[in-house]
Design an enzyme around this catalytic site. Structure first.
Site: not given
Length: 921
Positions: A406, A469
């Site tokens: 991220e 994820e």
């Protein structure tokens, strides 16, 4: 010291990074008590590093440690937002700074030898002095830094090591990793001799193909390699060896070979695992076989120690993962303590090691000035990637490097990818944030819906697809796990993924675990740090139990009135697996046995031969349960119903006499007593204490429920009359301010010792929102604390999380039925209950019989009290046990960060019926 502290995140004074090695070279472990002082700023401090400095007035602090966990300052949690102004590379003047001092005796025989001072982890920036001389500074909190201190140490004398640790630094902009901000020297510190003619670095290349191993160990010229079990004794390093009779390394068969690399001055011990990782025809493979990641994301956290996790706790959690059939770990979002990877090699896990890099908070400012695309940060980011690869390159468990998490996109991704490929061309690269896959070897996504996964899997070509994820394990959940597993098995390129995440990051505080905001943080993300498969004390949650049932490698699937066994292992057959079976009638075992599993290669299936004697004649419900075991551990379980239960008779024959119907007493249409047992209810109830998956996400269903007033329904009795069909009570249940309603018809029938409720519910008006639950609630005396039921169990289960719930007869207590989610919420449901009883110590109590089944919840506090609680110790047992007998629940899903429940798990506002018999015992 500059206001930005850290020169765009670059360390200085360090020696080149190298592999973590187990060496016989002399070393001193500097763990233990250090003198410590905490200051609120990084400016105006004295020269504490001077040798003669008087630190007698300082405190003692253990190292390793996270100093807020020892009462110095407070922990703070943010998920995305930086807890300081985004003004790179600058940090606030108010910068907590911890000064550490340690006096050590260096042996006299170290004189004349090169010595390194090694730090495994310093959060976030550590300036280091030895005997008053500054030797350098660390940057990269979860990376190893070594300093050559030879010129500053005095052998045979006392020496002063001083470290000034700043909580905030330029490097903090690179470490926005969805966890508690916890400064300190949190990993080991050692002094280590590097002997002349020793072994500074080793790189093991151990491949496997066509039944043979290939081995090359890169080491200093003149070193010798020994692998005794493979017949290699004092052979040359930097030479290729082809080896027959080598067993491959996989998570299912983690075969390791003890090795040593030696010179006259030093011996380094290694454990070698042979495996070859490659992308072949769109598949990520190991030893030529498709990799299937049944994985979890793992942070390093301890509820009492913060970032410090003792090795015995690490081993225990890995063993717990293995028990629940987890085979892969993503080290979110940084390299772990090196000891973890030793254990992963030993116990068997695929590991994706992630670089210590995340800049998620820049997204809130449109990614302006993001370090990922800023050349001023290139050196720091390349250094982080280099340190990541160099330290962990010798582990067979490590199958991919990840550039970070991220952090957006930009030119520095290419630089990091280039150095990783230069250092280790044999491992693929991962980075979820670059959808172009310009710098990666796998296509990675977070929280893709099942439909998206199917679309990607059905595409004719492309890169291997990994969900780095998915299935956000926050609070009660996650749901959808079996849906994802089926997609991973259906589409070969969909190679599994990693549940977010392994552990709730709660901090122990009195009788509960604290989360964001509990320490007065002005900026925080609440309980979003409580999102694991295990509780902060590493107790398994129901989500882990469900995951274990879904990941179980031996699949036992109903096929008519028999079972089919499927070998879900990737690399081994079913040798050694036994199948233990029972036949039970109404939950009581009537026959049992055991036999070896059929001889099946990975992926093969076969129908099971008859495992059981004929079911005894009778009317009871009969089930065959088969449990697969390997070396005593459960590796799969399944059931098939051999005979359905005969219809249970409903109670009838009594008419209402005054307020009495058989053994029941009514008042105002409500049941108030049964055979002398005081009751309240049952009455229609559709509210549940919202779970985290109801509360979070882009369209929280809990907000829709509250807007619809489902938490504040009122009841109006329309009519109550005795008739040919029984005592019939009709009620209109609706929220204030709305014309939508639920029309409930309660039809009561009775005989001498029991009553039966047949509830029919019809929604009226505009119902554009699902129901949280659908059923009735009631209260019974608190002394009825023992519970026995015939239905799904032994643990909690909901409509989209019930694979682990097997039909049987179970016993518990009301207290033990509760799941202590860190933020209290709906929990403890037992599914498909046929019969249940609540009794006091004398055996007296209440029996409930379903027609055919109901969902059951029991607790010592009301739903309103559960809804309002913030922590577990807010819940105080009352005088009653509160029961919910439900027709159904809205699914769990994973909407806190991911998709909502599957369409079939939505509880739409539609007509429903619930039939339950109540009998006082």
């Amino acid at each position: 010291m500059s206001a930005h502290i850290g020169d765009f995140g670059r360390p200085h004074g360090t020696v080149p990074p190298r592999a973590a090695l187990h060496t016989d070279a002399p070393s001193i472990d500097l763990s233990g008590a250090w003198r410590f002082r905490l200051s609120p700023t990084a400016t105006g401090l004295d020269e504490f590093w001077a040798e003669g400095y008087d630190d007698s007035g300082w405190d003692a602090l253990p190292v390793p440690s996270s100093w807020p966990m020892h009462g110095y300052g407070q922990p703070a949690y943010t998920n995305i937002t930086y807890p300081f102004p985004v003004d790179p590379p600058h940090v606030p003047t108010e910068n907590p700074t911890g000064d550490h001092r340690r006096v050590i005796e260096v042996p006299a025989d170290w004189a004349g030898q090169r010595v390194l001072l090694r730090f495994e982890g310093v959060d976030s920036y550590g300036r280091v002095w030895v005997n008053g001389a500054e030797v350098g500074a660390t940057q990269g909190s979860r990376l190893t830094h070594e300093f050559d201190v030879t010129a500053h140490l005095r052998a045979g004398e006392a020496n002063v090591v001083a470290v000034r640790v700043h909580q905030w630094s330029a490097g903090s902009y690179l470490e926005d990793q969805d966890m508690w901000w916890l400064p300190g020297i949190f990993r080991a510190v050692t002094l280590e001799v590097r002997p002349s003619g020793g072994i500074d670095d080793v790189f093991v290349h151990a491949g496997f193909a066509d039944g043979r191993g290939t081995l090359r160990v890169d080491a200093p010229d003149g070193a010798l390699l020994s692998v005794p079990s493979l017949g290699l004794r004092d052979v040359a390093v930097n030479t290729d060896h082809v080896l027959d009779r080598v067993e491959p390394w996989t998570p299912e068969t983690p075969t390791l070979y003890e090795a040593a690399v030696s010179t006259g001055a030093e011996t380094v011990s290694l454990r070698i695992g042979f495996r070859t990782v490659a992308v072949v025809d769109g598949l990520l493979t190991a030893n030529g076989q498709r990799i299937f990641f049944r994985g979890v994301n793992r942070h390093e956290f301890h509820p009492d120690l913060g970032r410090v996790v003792p090795l015995d706790a690490v081993r225990a959690e890995l063993e717990l993962m293995k028990t629940h059939h987890v085979n892969a770990i993503r080290t979110s979002h940084y390299p772990p303590d090196a000891a973890l990877l030793d254990l992963c090699d030993e116990l068997g896990f695929w590991v994706v090691v992630e670089n210590d890099f995340e800049t998620h908070g820049f997204e809130q400012n449109g990614w302006r000035n993001n370090p990922t695309d800023d050349p001023r940060w290139t050196d720091a980011l390349v250094d982080r990637m280099r340190r990541t690869v160099q330290r962990d390159k010798n582990h067979p468990s490590v199958v991919m490097w990840s550039l970070g998490n991220e952090a957006g996109v930009g030119r520095n991704l290419a630089s990091m990818a280039a150095v990783a490929r230069e250092l280790d061309p044999d491992r693929p690269l991962h980075y979820e944030g670059d959808r172009s896959n310009a710098h990666t070897d796998v296509h990675s996504r977070m929280y893709a819906t099942p439909d998206e996964v199917a679309e990607i899997g059905a595409a004719p070509d492309g890169l291997p697809f990994v969900l780095c994820e998915y299935a956000h394990a926050m609070g009660n959940g996650p749901g959808l796990l079996s849906t994802y597993r089926e997609l991973f098995e259906r589409y070969p390129r969909c190679q599994g993924g990693f549940i977010w995440e392994w552990l709730d990051h709660g901090i122990r505080r009195g009788n509960h675990f604290a989360y964001g905001g509990d320490f007065g943080e002005p900026v925080h993300d609440g309980n979003f740090v409580i999102d694991g498969l295990v509780f902060p004390d590493r107790t398994p949650s129901p989500g882990l139990t469900e995951l274990g049932a879904i990941f179980a490698p031996v699949r036992l699937v109903p096929d008519g009135d028999a079972l089919t066994v499927r070998n879900g292992y990737d690399h081994r057959d079913l040798t050694g697996v036994t199948l233990d079976w029972t036949v039970a009638v109404d939950g009581t075992t009537v026959a049992a046995g055991s036999q070896a599993a059929p001889d099946l290669a990975p992926g093969q299936s076969a129908p099971l031969p008859a495992l059981h004697a004929d079911v005894p004649a009778g009317r009871g419900e009969a089930w065959l349960t088969v449990t697969a075991r390997l070396a005593g551990a459960t590796v799969g379980a399944g059931q098939v119903r051999l005979r359905s239960a005969a219809d249970r008779p409903r109670r009838s024959g009594r008419r209402l006499v005054g307020d009495t119907l058989g053994p029941a007493v009514f008042r105002g249409g409500d049941l108030v007593a049964l055979g002398g047992l005081a009751l309240r209810g049952p009455r229609l109830d559709v509210w549940r204490a919202p779970i985290d998956n109801d509360v979070f996400g882009p369209d929280p269903v809990a907000d829709r429920w509250r807007k619809a007033g489902l938490h504040r329904l009122t009841h109006r009795v329309v009519d109550a009359a005795d008739g040919a069909d029984g005592y019939v009570v009709t009620s209109r249940v609706a929220p204030a301010g709305s014309d939508r309603a639920l029309l409930a018809t309660y039809t009561w029938t009775a005989d001498d010792d029991a009553v039966t409720l047949a509830l029919h519910v019809e929604p009226t008006g505009d119902w554009d929102v699902p129901l949280p639950r659908a059923g009735v609630s009631m209260a019974i005396p608190g002394r009825l604390g023992a519970v026995e039921w015939f239905g799904g169990g032994p643990g909690e289960a909901y409509v989209d999380s019930s694979v682990a719930a097997l039909v049987g007869r179970y016993e518990s207590t009301v207290d033990a039925l509760q799941t202590p989610y860190v933020r209290p919420q709906e929990n403890g449901n037992r599914t498909k209950v046929r019969q249940a009883s609540f009794t006091d110590p004398t055996g007296a109590g209440l029996e409930l019989i379903g027609h055919p089944t109901f969902e059951l919840t029991a607790r010592r506090w009301s739903t309103a009290e559960l809804t309002s609680a913030r922590h577990t110790d807010d819940l105080r047992p009352g005088r009653d046990v509160h029961l919910h007998l439900d027709y159904g629940h809205h699914g769990l899903g994973t909407a806190a960060c991911g998709p909502p429940p599957a369409p079939e798990a939505w509880l739409h506002a539609e007509p429903f019926d619930l039939v339950v018999t109540l009998r006082a015992r």
